[in-house]
Design a protein around this motif. Structure first.
Motif, PDB file in Angstrom:
ATOM      1  N   TRP A  64     -26.050 107.541 -49.392  1.00  0.00           N
ATOM      2  CA  TRP A  64     -26.047 108.926 -49.866  1.00  0.00           C
ATOM      3  C   TRP A  64     -24.898 109.696 -49.212  1.00  0.00           C
ATOM      4  O   TRP A  64     -24.153 110.424 -49.877  1.00  0.00           O
ATOM      5  CB  TRP A  64     -27.395 109.567 -49.563  1.00  0.00           C
ATOM      6  N   VAL A  65     -24.750 109.526 -47.903  1.00  0.00           N
ATOM      7  CA  VAL A  65     -23.652 110.186 -47.180  1.00  0.00           C
ATOM      8  C   VAL A  65     -22.300 109.695 -47.706  1.00  0.00           C
ATOM      9  O   VAL A  65     -21.403 110.504 -47.970  1.00  0.00           O
ATOM     10  CB  VAL A  65     -23.775 109.951 -45.654  1.00  0.00           C
ATOM     11  N   LEU A  66     -22.149 108.380 -47.865  1.00  0.00           N
ATOM     12  CA  LEU A  66     -20.890 107.840 -48.403  1.00  0.00           C
ATOM     13  C   LEU A  66     -20.598 108.411 -49.777  1.00  0.00           C
ATOM     14  O   LEU A  66     -19.466 108.796 -50.074  1.00  0.00           O
ATOM     15  CB  LEU A  66     -20.959 106.313 -48.505  1.00  0.00           C
ATOM     16  N   GLY A  67     -21.619 108.416 -50.630  1.00  0.00           N
ATOM     17  CA  GLY A  67     -21.434 108.891 -51.999  1.00  0.00           C
ATOM     18  C   GLY A  67     -21.028 110.354 -52.052  1.00  0.00           C
ATOM     19  O   GLY A  67     -20.052 110.712 -52.718  1.00  0.00           O
ATOM     20  N   VAL A  68     -21.753 111.180 -51.354  1.00  0.00           N
ATOM     21  CA  VAL A  68     -21.517 112.628 -51.421  1.00  0.00           C
ATOM     22  C   VAL A  68     -20.237 113.033 -50.699  1.00  0.00           C
ATOM     23  O   VAL A  68     -19.353 113.662 -51.274  1.00  0.00           O
ATOM     24  CB  VAL A  68     -22.727 113.402 -50.840  1.00  0.00           C
ATOM     25  N   TRP A  69     -20.137 112.662 -49.431  1.00  0.00           N
ATOM     26  CA  TRP A  69     -19.012 113.159 -48.633  1.00  0.00           C
ATOM     27  C   TRP A  69     -17.721 112.409 -48.933  1.00  0.00           C
ATOM     28  O   TRP A  69     -16.634 112.995 -48.841  1.00  0.00           O
ATOM     29  CB  TRP A  69     -19.368 113.179 -47.153  1.00  0.00           C
ATOM     30  N   GLY A  70     -17.826 111.140 -49.337  1.00  0.00           N
ATOM     31  CA  GLY A  70     -16.628 110.435 -49.809  1.00  0.00           C
ATOM     32  C   GLY A  70     -16.039 111.124 -51.021  1.00  0.00           C
ATOM     33  O   GLY A  70     -14.822 111.249 -51.167  1.00  0.00           O
ATOM     34  N   ALA A  71     -16.917 111.600 -51.912  1.00  0.00           N
ATOM     35  CA  ALA A  71     -16.464 112.279 -53.123  1.00  0.00           C
ATOM     36  C   ALA A  71     -15.841 113.639 -52.817  1.00  0.00           C
ATOM     37  O   ALA A  71     -14.808 114.000 -53.394  1.00  0.00           O
ATOM     38  CB  ALA A  71     -17.635 112.437 -54.089  1.00  0.00           C
ATOM     39  N   VAL A  72     -16.457 114.392 -51.913  1.00  0.00           N
ATOM     40  CA  VAL A  72     -15.900 115.701 -51.549  1.00  0.00           C
ATOM     41  C   VAL A  72     -14.531 115.517 -50.890  1.00  0.00           C
ATOM     42  O   VAL A  72     -13.555 116.181 -51.254  1.00  0.00           O
ATOM     43  CB  VAL A  72     -16.855 116.481 -50.625  1.00  0.00           C
ATOM     44  N   ILE A  73     -14.460 114.601 -49.945  1.00  0.00           N
ATOM     45  CA  ILE A  73     -13.178 114.343 -49.265  1.00  0.00           C
ATOM     46  C   ILE A  73     -12.149 113.828 -50.273  1.00  0.00           C
ATOM     47  O   ILE A  73     -10.991 114.247 -50.256  1.00  0.00           O
ATOM     48  CB  ILE A  73     -13.383 113.363 -48.093  1.00  0.00           C
ATOM     49  N   GLY A  74     -12.576 112.949 -51.170  1.00  0.00           N
ATOM     50  CA  GLY A  74     -11.678 112.448 -52.202  1.00  0.00           C
ATOM     51  C   GLY A  74     -11.130 113.562 -53.078  1.00  0.00           C
ATOM     52  O   GLY A  74      -9.944 113.576 -53.419  1.00  0.00           O
ATOM     53  N   SER A  75     -11.986 114.512 -53.439  1.00  0.00           N
ATOM     54  CA  SER A  75     -11.543 115.640 -54.271  1.00  0.00           C
ATOM     55  C   SER A  75     -10.503 116.488 -53.551  1.00  0.00           C
ATOM     56  O   SER A  75      -9.494 116.881 -54.143  1.00  0.00           O
ATOM     57  CB  SER A  75     -12.741 116.507 -54.664  1.00  0.00           C
ATOM     58  N   VAL A  76     -10.758 116.755 -52.278  1.00  0.00           N
ATOM     59  CA  VAL A  76      -9.801 117.540 -51.491  1.00  0.00           C
ATOM     60  C   VAL A  76      -8.482 116.769 -51.338  1.00  0.00           C
ATOM     61  O   VAL A  76      -7.393 117.340 -51.501  1.00  0.00           O
ATOM     62  CB  VAL A  76     -10.399 117.912 -50.114  1.00  0.00           C
ATOM     63  N   LEU A  77      -8.577 115.472 -51.052  1.00  0.00           N
ATOM     64  CA  LEU A  77      -7.366 114.653 -50.913  1.00  0.00           C
ATOM     65  C   LEU A  77      -6.594 114.558 -52.232  1.00  0.00           C
ATOM     66  O   LEU A  77      -5.362 114.525 -52.234  1.00  0.00           O
ATOM     67  CB  LEU A  77      -7.720 113.254 -50.401  1.00  0.00           C
ATOM     68  N   LEU A  78      -7.322 114.508 -53.352  1.00  0.00           N
ATOM     69  CA  LEU A  78      -6.642 114.478 -54.650  1.00  0.00           C
ATOM     70  C   LEU A  78      -5.838 115.751 -54.850  1.00  0.00           C
ATOM     71  O   LEU A  78      -4.668 115.702 -55.256  1.00  0.00           O
ATOM     72  CB  LEU A  78      -7.662 114.300 -55.781  1.00  0.00           C
ATOM     73  N   LEU A  79      -6.440 116.889 -54.557  1.00  0.00           N
ATOM     74  CA  LEU A  79      -5.726 118.161 -54.695  1.00  0.00           C
ATOM     75  C   LEU A  79      -4.546 118.257 -53.724  1.00  0.00           C
ATOM     76  O   LEU A  79      -3.550 118.915 -54.024  1.00  0.00           O
ATOM     77  CB  LEU A  79      -6.687 119.331 -54.506  1.00  0.00           C
ATOM     78  N   ALA A  80      -4.661 117.580 -52.577  1.00  0.00           N
ATOM     79  CA  ALA A  80      -3.556 117.553 -51.605  1.00  0.00           C
ATOM     80  C   ALA A  80      -2.549 116.438 -51.932  1.00  0.00           C
ATOM     81  O   ALA A  80      -1.548 116.298 -51.238  1.00  0.00           O
ATOM     82  CB  ALA A  80      -4.102 117.360 -50.192  1.00  0.00           C
ATOM     83  N   ARG A  81      -2.852 115.650 -52.968  1.00  0.00           N
ATOM     84  CA  ARG A  81      -2.000 114.554 -53.446  1.00  0.00           C
ATOM     85  C   ARG A  81      -1.742 113.515 -52.351  1.00  0.00           C
ATOM     86  O   ARG A  81      -0.621 113.082 -52.132  1.00  0.00           O
ATOM     87  CB  ARG A  81      -0.699 115.108 -54.018  1.00  0.00           C
ATOM     88  N   ARG A  82      -2.822 113.081 -51.698  1.00  0.00           N
ATOM     89  CA  ARG A  82      -2.723 112.093 -50.625  1.00  0.00           C
ATOM     90  C   ARG A  82      -3.192 110.720 -51.093  1.00  0.00           C
ATOM     91  O   ARG A  82      -4.166 110.598 -51.835  1.00  0.00           O
ATOM     92  CB  ARG A  82      -3.567 112.522 -49.420  1.00  0.00           C
ATOM     93  N   ARG A  83      -2.527 109.690 -50.627  1.00  0.00           N
ATOM     94  CA  ARG A  83      -2.820 108.310 -50.997  1.00  0.00           C
ATOM     95  C   ARG A  83      -4.240 107.884 -50.606  1.00  0.00           C
ATOM     96  O   ARG A  83      -4.849 107.056 -51.262  1.00  0.00           O
ATOM     97  CB  ARG A  83      -1.784 107.382 -50.351  1.00  0.00           C
ATOM     98  N   TRP A  84      -4.798 108.452 -49.550  1.00  0.00           N
ATOM     99  CA  TRP A  84      -6.139 108.089 -49.089  1.00  0.00           C
ATOM    100  C   TRP A  84      -7.228 108.505 -50.078  1.00  0.00           C
ATOM    101  O   TRP A  84      -8.400 108.171 -49.904  1.00  0.00           O
ATOM    102  CB  TRP A  84      -6.405 108.695 -47.712  1.00  0.00           C
ATOM    103  N   THR A  85      -6.833 109.237 -51.103  1.00  0.00           N
ATOM    104  CA  THR A  85      -7.779 109.646 -52.153  1.00  0.00           C
ATOM    105  C   THR A  85      -8.503 108.443 -52.735  1.00  0.00           C
ATOM    106  O   THR A  85      -9.718 108.468 -52.942  1.00  0.00           O
ATOM    107  CB  THR A  85      -7.032 110.399 -53.276  1.00  0.00           C
ATOM    108  N   VAL A  86      -7.761 107.379 -53.013  1.00  0.00           N
ATOM    109  CA  VAL A  86      -8.337 106.172 -53.615  1.00  0.00           C
ATOM    110  C   VAL A  86      -9.425 105.603 -52.710  1.00  0.00           C
ATOM    111  O   VAL A  86     -10.511 105.236 -53.178  1.00  0.00           O
ATOM    112  CB  VAL A  86      -7.250 105.115 -53.888  1.00  0.00           C
ATOM    113  N   HIS A  87      -9.171 105.549 -51.415  1.00  0.00           N
ATOM    114  CA  HIS A  87     -10.145 105.012 -50.467  1.00  0.00           C
ATOM    115  C   HIS A  87     -11.404 105.879 -50.394  1.00  0.00           C
ATOM    116  O   HIS A  87     -12.523 105.363 -50.372  1.00  0.00           O
ATOM    117  CB  HIS A  87      -9.515 104.873 -49.080  1.00  0.00           C
ATOM    118  N   ALA A  88     -11.214 107.194 -50.346  1.00  0.00           N
ATOM    119  CA  ALA A  88     -12.367 108.102 -50.268  1.00  0.00           C
ATOM    120  C   ALA A  88     -13.235 107.978 -51.518  1.00  0.00           C
ATOM    121  O   ALA A  88     -14.459 107.862 -51.425  1.00  0.00           O
ATOM    122  CB  ALA A  88     -11.891 109.544 -50.077  1.00  0.00           C
ATOM    123  N   PHE A  89     -12.601 107.977 -52.689  1.00  0.00           N
ATOM    124  CA  PHE A  89     -13.375 107.820 -53.917  1.00  0.00           C
ATOM    125  C   PHE A  89     -13.990 106.422 -54.007  1.00  0.00           C
ATOM    126  O   PHE A  89     -15.067 106.255 -54.579  1.00  0.00           O
ATOM    127  CB  PHE A  89     -12.520 108.109 -55.144  1.00  0.00           C
TER     128      PHE A  89
END
Length: 146
Positions: A64-89
């Motif tokens: 649950w933590v991975l799903g929720v917070w990975g997605a939030v971090i992924g969204s922020v990283l996507l908007l920041a255009r960071r490569r780690w977005t793929v890993h977070a999602f």
């Protein structure tokens, strides 16, 4: 000379929509953990749904933590255009898939009209998580994410 790749308009749309969607997931997580039954009742859960969620094993908090917070971090990283977005999602997708397997194969909720409302939600969550991983991968491959 360093070549810069122009950020496509759809990155901002996908990023904003994913942050709204995943932000609601984070709000739901925080409220469920902090307020428990009171929040679930306010959200319209009946006794049967509350009992099911309260009986989840403690190890289910990890996906649950991975799903929720990975997605939030992924969204922020996507908007920041960071490569780690793929890993977070990717971590978010992993959490969503484990949750889906648990709720559909290991310990499905009892069949009732109340529980039937939520029957498709795990599939919707996994589909959105899968789309976000694919989208982030595609943007990374195009050089948009750095």
């Amino acid at each position: 000379m360093v070549e810069t790749v122009k950020t496509p308009w759809h990155l901002w749309a996908v990023g904003a929509l994913s942050l709204l969607w995943n932000g609601f997931g984070a709000f739901d997580f925080v409220q469920t953990v902090a307020r428990g039954e009171a929040y679930m009742r306010e959200a319209g859960f009946g006794d049967e749904m509350i009992a099911y969620y309260n009986a989840l094993p403690s190890w289910m908090y990890a996906p649950w933590v991975l799903g929720v917070w990975g997605a939030v971090i992924g969204s922020v990283l996507l908007l920041a255009r960071r490569r780690w977005t793929v890993h977070a999602f990717g971590l978010s997708l992993l959490g969503a898939v484990v949750s889906l397997i648990y709720s559909k194969l290991i310990n499905p909720p009892p069949l009732s009209a109340e529980m039937a409302m939520m029957a498709w939600m795990p599939f919707v969550i996994v589909a959105i998580a899968l789309f976000l991983v694919w989208y982030a991968w595609a943007m990374a491959k195009r050089g948009v994410l750095r």
